[in-house]
Write an enzyme that holds these catalytic residues in place. Structure first.
Site, PDB file in Angstrom:
ATOM      1  N   ASP A 100       0.852  -1.191   0.000  1.00 21.17           N
ATOM      2  CA  ASP A 100       0.000   0.000   0.000  1.00 21.17           C
ATOM      3  C   ASP A 100       0.881   1.232   0.000  1.00 21.17           C
ATOM      4  O   ASP A 100       2.019   1.199   0.491  1.00 21.17           O
ATOM      5  CB  ASP A 100      -0.939   0.027   1.210  1.00 21.17           C
ATOM      6  CG  ASP A 100      -2.010   1.082   1.037  1.00 21.17           C
ATOM      7  OD1 ASP A 100      -2.898   0.871   0.198  1.00 21.17           O
ATOM      8  OD2 ASP A 100      -1.925   2.144   1.685  1.00 21.17           O
TER       9      ASP A 100
HETATM   10  N1  LIG Z   1       2.649   3.555 -12.965  1.00 21.77           N
HETATM   11  C1  LIG Z   1       2.764   4.250 -11.803  1.00 21.77           C
HETATM   12  N2  LIG Z   1       1.893   3.979 -10.794  1.00 21.77           N
HETATM   13  C2  LIG Z   1       2.035   4.719  -9.663  1.00 21.77           C
HETATM   14  C3  LIG Z   1       3.005   5.729  -9.500  1.00 21.77           C
HETATM   15  N3  LIG Z   1       2.849   6.262  -8.249  1.00 21.77           N
HETATM   16  C4  LIG Z   1       1.842   5.582  -7.658  1.00 21.77           C
HETATM   17  N4  LIG Z   1       1.361   4.637  -8.514  1.00 21.77           N
HETATM   18  C5  LIG Z   1       0.257   3.696  -8.276  1.00 21.77           C
HETATM   19  O1  LIG Z   1      -0.639   4.263  -7.330  1.00 21.77           O
HETATM   20  C6  LIG Z   1      -1.293   3.190  -6.667  1.00 21.77           C
HETATM   21  C7  LIG Z   1      -1.200   3.423  -5.163  1.00 21.77           C
HETATM   22  O2  LIG Z   1      -2.453   3.104  -4.606  1.00 21.77           O
HETATM   23  P1  LIG Z   1      -2.658   1.824  -3.654  1.00 21.77           P
HETATM   24  O3  LIG Z   1      -3.924   2.058  -2.917  1.00 21.77           O
HETATM   25  O4  LIG Z   1      -1.414   1.515  -2.888  1.00 21.77           O
HETATM   26  O5  LIG Z   1      -2.831   0.570  -4.635  1.00 21.77           O
HETATM   27  P2  LIG Z   1      -4.008   0.268  -5.648  1.00 21.77           P
HETATM   28  O6  LIG Z   1      -3.726   0.931  -6.957  1.00 21.77           O
HETATM   29  O7  LIG Z   1      -5.332   0.516  -5.031  1.00 21.77           O
HETATM   30  O8  LIG Z   1      -3.814  -1.286  -5.931  1.00 21.77           O
HETATM   31  P3  LIG Z   1      -3.930  -2.486  -4.879  1.00 21.77           P
HETATM   32  O9  LIG Z   1      -2.536  -3.040  -4.745  1.00 21.77           O
HETATM   33  O10 LIG Z   1      -4.890  -3.454  -5.562  1.00 21.77           O
HETATM   34  O11 LIG Z   1      -4.475  -1.942  -3.578  1.00 21.77           O
HETATM   35  C8  LIG Z   1      -0.587   1.896  -7.045  1.00 21.77           C
HETATM   36  O12 LIG Z   1      -1.326   1.199  -8.025  1.00 21.77           O
HETATM   37  C9  LIG Z   1       0.733   2.410  -7.614  1.00 21.77           C
HETATM   38  O13 LIG Z   1       1.271   1.505  -8.566  1.00 21.77           O
HETATM   39  C10 LIG Z   1       3.902   5.984 -10.587  1.00 21.77           C
HETATM   40  O14 LIG Z   1       4.785   6.851 -10.529  1.00 21.77           O
HETATM   41  N5  LIG Z   1       3.752   5.210 -11.703  1.00 21.77           N
END
Ligand SMILES: Nc1nc2c(ncn2[C@@H]2O[C@H](COP(=O)(O)OP(=O)(O)OP(=O)(O)O)[C@@H](O)[C@H]2O)c(=O)[nH]1
Length: 193
Positions: free
Chosen positions: A69
Site C-alpha cells: 500500500d
Molecule cells: N505507474 C505508476 N503507478 C504509480 C506511481 N505512483 C503511484 N502509482 C500507483 O498508485 C497506486 C497506489 O495506490 P494503492 O492504494 O497503494 O494501490 P491500488 O492501486 O489501489 O492497488 P492495490 O494493490 O490493488 O491496492 C498503485 O497502483 C501504484 O502503482 C507511478 O509513478 N507510476
C-alpha cells in the site's frame, strides 16, 4: 515450485513483479482501505499492506502472499489516488514546486503464518510549472490510478527535479525491499524451468 500471489490490482505493481521473473499470480485484495485518522502515513501503509496480504492469504492458506500500500505525504497531509481530474489538479498543485514523500508498505505472508514486512520512503522534489503546463500534463491522464497523480516512469518524470530513494518504490513496489523479504522467506531466483 512455491505458489506466490501478488495481492494487487495495480498494473504498475504487476509490471515490477514481471521484471523480477519469479512465477506468480495476482488476486484482488478486496479490502476496506479505511484506517484510523490517528494513524501516520507510515502506520497506514504498513497496516493496509498487511490487511491486503492477510485477506488474500485467508483465501489461499497454502500460498505465499505479497501485499502493498502506498500514500503520498506532503506538509503533513496524506494523498492517495485522485477520484477525477479536478482532484488530480488539486493534488499536483500541492506537489509542484515542493518536496514530498511517498511511502510504500509491503507485507509477505507464508503458508505457515510466516510474516515479513518492510516500509520504504522516497523523497521527490517537483519543478514549479505554469498552470498551462499542468493542464497539458493532466491531458495525458497519467493521474488515473496513481497515488499523487503522476507517473514517475512516464511523462511525469519531466516534473521531477530530484528523487531520493528507490525509483521502483514510487511506481508502487520498493523492489530492493521486496527482494530482501523474498530472500528472507527462502525464495530462490533464476530457477531453470
Ligand atoms: N505507474 C505508476 N503507478 C504509480 C506511481 N505512483 C503511484 N502509482 C500507483 O498508485 C497506486 C497506489 O495506490 P494503492 O492504494 O497503494 O494501490 P491500488 O492501486 O489501489 O492497488 P492495490 O494493490 O490493488 O491496492 C498503485 O497502483 C501504484 O502503482 C507511478 O509513478 N507510476
Amino acid at each position: 515450485m512455491r505458489d506466490l500471489i501478488l495481492a494487487s490490482t495495480s498494473s504498475a505493481r504487476r509490471a515490477l513483479m514481471d521484471g523480477l521473473g519469479l512465477p506468480y499470480r495476482t488476486q484482488s485484495p478486496g479490502v476496506d482501505e479505511q484506517v484510523s485518522p490517528l494513524h501516520s502515513a507510515k502506520e497506514a501503509v504498513r497496516e493496509l499492506a498487511e490487511r491486503k496480504a492477510r485477506a488474500v492469504h485467508a483465501r489461499n492458506p497454502e500460498a505465499w502472499v505479497l501485499g502493498a500500500d502506498q500514500l503520498v505525504e506532503v506538509n503533513g497531509q496524506t494523498l492517495t489516488k485522485p477520484e477525477d481530474r479536478g482532484a488530480a489538479r488539486a493534488q499536483l498543485g500541492k506537489l509542484l514546486g515542493h518536496t514530498h514523500d511517498i511511502h510504500t508498505g509491503v507485507c509477505l505472508i507464508g503458508p505457515g503464518g510466516q510474516h515479513f514486512e518492510g516500509l520504504e520512503t522516497a523523497r521527490l522534489t517537483f519543478h514549479a510549472v505554469t498552470p498551462d503546463e499542468l493542464e497539458r500534463y493532466l491531458d495525458l491522464n497519467e493521474w488515473e490510478g496513481c497515488c499523487g497523480s503522476y507517473r514517475v516512469e512516464g511523462a511525469g518524470q519531466a516534473l521531477l527535479a530530484r528523487l531520493e530513494g528507490d525509483r521502483s518504490n514510487v511506481q508502487g513496489l520498493p523492489m530492493v525491499t521486496v527482494v530482501r523479504l523474498l530472500r528472507q522467506a527462502g525464495f530462490s531466483f533464476f530457477e531453470r524451468r
